[in-house]
Scaffold this active site. Structure first.
Site, PDB file in Angstrom:
ATOM      1  N   ALA A  34       0.850  -1.201   0.000  1.00  0.00           N
ATOM      2  CA  ALA A  34       0.000   0.000   0.000  1.00  0.00           C
ATOM      3  C   ALA A  34       0.882   1.246   0.000  1.00  0.00           C
ATOM      4  CB  ALA A  34      -0.897   0.017   1.246  1.00  0.00           C
TER       5      ALA A  34
ATOM      6  N   ASP B  22       5.265 -10.369   9.174  1.00  0.00           N
ATOM      7  CA  ASP B  22       5.024  -9.217  10.042  1.00  0.00           C
ATOM      8  C   ASP B  22       6.389  -8.746  10.542  1.00  0.00           C
ATOM      9  OD1 ASP B  22       4.438  -7.513  12.174  1.00  0.00           O
ATOM     10  OD2 ASP B  22       2.612  -8.625  12.696  1.00  0.00           O
ATOM     11  N   VAL B  23       6.750  -7.500  10.275  1.00  0.00           N
ATOM     12  CA  VAL B  23       8.089  -7.040  10.680  1.00  0.00           C
ATOM     13  C   VAL B  23       8.275  -7.020  12.198  1.00  0.00           C
ATOM     14  CG1 VAL B  23       8.539  -5.671   8.590  1.00  0.00           C
ATOM     15  CG2 VAL B  23       7.538  -4.552  10.605  1.00  0.00           C
TER      16      VAL B  23
ATOM     17  N   SER C  69       9.871  10.710   8.932  1.00  0.00           N
ATOM     18  CA  SER C  69       8.685  11.577   8.843  1.00  0.00           C
ATOM     19  C   SER C  69       9.051  12.951   9.388  1.00  0.00           C
ATOM     20  CB  SER C  69       7.560  10.989   9.690  1.00  0.00           C
ATOM     21  OG  SER C  69       6.493  11.907   9.836  1.00  0.00           O
TER      22      SER C  69
ATOM     23  N   TYR D 184       4.005   8.032  18.324  1.00  0.00           N
ATOM     24  CA  TYR D 184       4.367   7.949  16.900  1.00  0.00           C
ATOM     25  C   TYR D 184       5.574   8.851  16.633  1.00  0.00           C
ATOM     26  CZ  TYR D 184       4.281   8.307  11.830  1.00  0.00           C
ATOM     27  OH  TYR D 184       4.653   8.295  10.511  1.00  0.00           O
TER      28      TYR D 184
ATOM     29  N   LYS E  51       9.437   7.939  15.223  1.00  0.00           N
ATOM     30  CA  LYS E  51      10.081   8.539  14.042  1.00  0.00           C
ATOM     31  C   LYS E  51      11.335   9.334  14.446  1.00  0.00           C
ATOM     32  CE  LYS E  51       7.611   6.706  10.845  1.00  0.00           C
ATOM     33  NZ  LYS E  51       8.195   5.837   9.811  1.00  0.00           N
TER      34      LYS E  51
ATOM     35  N   THR F  49      -2.362   8.207   1.764  1.00  0.00           N
ATOM     36  CA  THR F  49      -2.209   6.752   1.596  1.00  0.00           C
ATOM     37  C   THR F  49      -3.241   6.097   2.522  1.00  0.00           C
ATOM     38  OG1 THR F  49      -0.654   6.666   3.436  1.00  0.00           O
ATOM     39  CG2 THR F  49       0.312   7.007   1.265  1.00  0.00           C
ATOM     40  N   GLU F  50      -2.977   4.851   2.924  1.00  0.00           N
ATOM     41  CA  GLU F  50      -3.869   4.217   3.916  1.00  0.00           C
ATOM     42  C   GLU F  50      -3.469   4.600   5.344  1.00  0.00           C
ATOM     43  OE1 GLU F  50      -3.963  -0.001   3.144  1.00  0.00           O
ATOM     44  OE2 GLU F  50      -4.703   0.297   1.108  1.00  0.00           O
ATOM     45  N   PHE F  51      -2.465   5.469   5.460  1.00  0.00           N
ATOM     46  CA  PHE F  51      -1.906   5.842   6.769  1.00  0.00           C
ATOM     47  C   PHE F  51      -2.986   6.312   7.755  1.00  0.00           C
ATOM     48  CE2 PHE F  51      -0.050   9.048   9.603  1.00  0.00           C
ATOM     49  CZ  PHE F  51       1.045   8.392  10.123  1.00  0.00           C
TER      50      PHE F  51
END
Ligand code: NDP
Ligand code: 8X3
Length: 252
Positions: free
Chosen positions: A12, A60-61, A140, A153, A157, A188-190
């Site tokens: 994605a 999955d990371v 980011s 979050y 980052k 995006t899907e973010f």
């Protein structure tokens, strides 16, 4: 061309656009994500349209064993990775620390920091062996500033920012390039993920201004990885023209 790029989170958004952009340029691609069906479709799309080789890895990371097994068990010809794009990541929720959801924190920390480290720990030695390679970390503007309710979050980052600098020092003598790409808002899907599937909230995030697209970031990644051998771009901060930073947007 006979170069290989590994892109995490290619199902994605930025990762998907980057996969198409690099395939168009001629890179053979290792693409990863958790959604198997999307990986299957991406492989078919890339091979049909661009004629480059594609290998997909579904994991999955956050799961160290899955990451290690997947990378260690790559067919030999796919271990010759030239470019690693650490892109998989997410934001979960927007809240104060005092009212925060600890599961959200763990997902963000385990994906954005630990996942990036697990992948790098396994891929970097392949590059170091041949003293050649380029690691791109998708950070980011949240790694440069801290905004209201963004606490964890933003912390993840900021960690990516620090790790990018650290990796560059660690691998300096091994001739490995390390770059951070630090975007502002990209549609995006973010936001859908951040707001846990609430489409209305997600769409609202991008209303009243023109955000960046995944393709905008993909073009910059391609530019970054196609500089001459003696040139390394350390960090690129990119926002939409109508976004000055995390706090100011020209919303109409
Ligand atoms: P998307 O939600 O559109 O894409 C995220 C990608 O990451 C998906 O392919 C998803 O794949 C993958 N991913 C997420 N969690 C995991 C996991 N645990 N294991 C494996 N893959 C995972 O978001 P973006 O494209 O916007 O985000 C990509 C990166 O860009 C992230 O690191 C994000 O923090 C960063 N970023 C985004 C900005 C934005 O405004 N959109 C701005 C600045 C940075 P799957 O679900 O199939 O596993
Ligand atoms: C994603 C951009 O501004 O939502 O990293 O944090 S922002």
């Amino acid at each position: 061309m006979d170069k290989i790029a590994l892109i995490t989170g290619a199902t994605a958004g930025i990762g998907y656009s980057t996969a198409l952009k690099l395939a168009e340029y001629g890179f053979n691609l290792l693409v990863t994500g958790r959604r198997e069906e999307r990986l299957k479709n991406l492989k078919t799309e890339i091979e049909n349209y661009y004629g480059v080789k594609t290998h997909s890895l579904c994991f999955d990371v956050q799961d160290k064993n899955e990451v290690y097994n997947s990378i260690e068990n790559l067919p030999d010809e796919w271990k010759n990775i030239d470019v690693l794009i650490n892109n998989a990541g997410l934001a979960a929720g927007l809240n104060t620390v005092q009212e925060g959801d600890t599961e959200d924190w763990e997902r963000m920390i385990d994906t954005n920091i630990k996942g990036l480290l697990y992948i790098t720990r396994k891929v970097a030695p392949y590059m170091i062996e041949k003293e050649k390679g380029h690691i791109i970390n998708v950070g980011s503007i949240a790694g440069k500033e801290v905004y209201k309710y963004g606490n964890v979050y933003c912390a993840t980052k900021h960690a990516v920012d620090a790790l990018t600098k650290g990796m560059r020092i660690d691998m300096l003598e091994k001739n490995i390039k390390v770059t951070q790409i630090s975007p502002g808002m990209v549609e995006t899907e973010f936001s859908l993920v951040r707001f846990k599937g609430d489409k209305e909230k997600a769409e609202k995030a991008y209303q009243g201004f023109t955000p960046l697209s995944g393709e905008d970031i993909a073009e910059i990644i391609l530019f970054t990885i196609t500089r001459p051998p003696h040139v390394n771009i350390n960090d690129i901060v990119i926002t939409a023209t109508e976004q000055a930073n995390s706090f100011y947007k020209n919303v109409k």
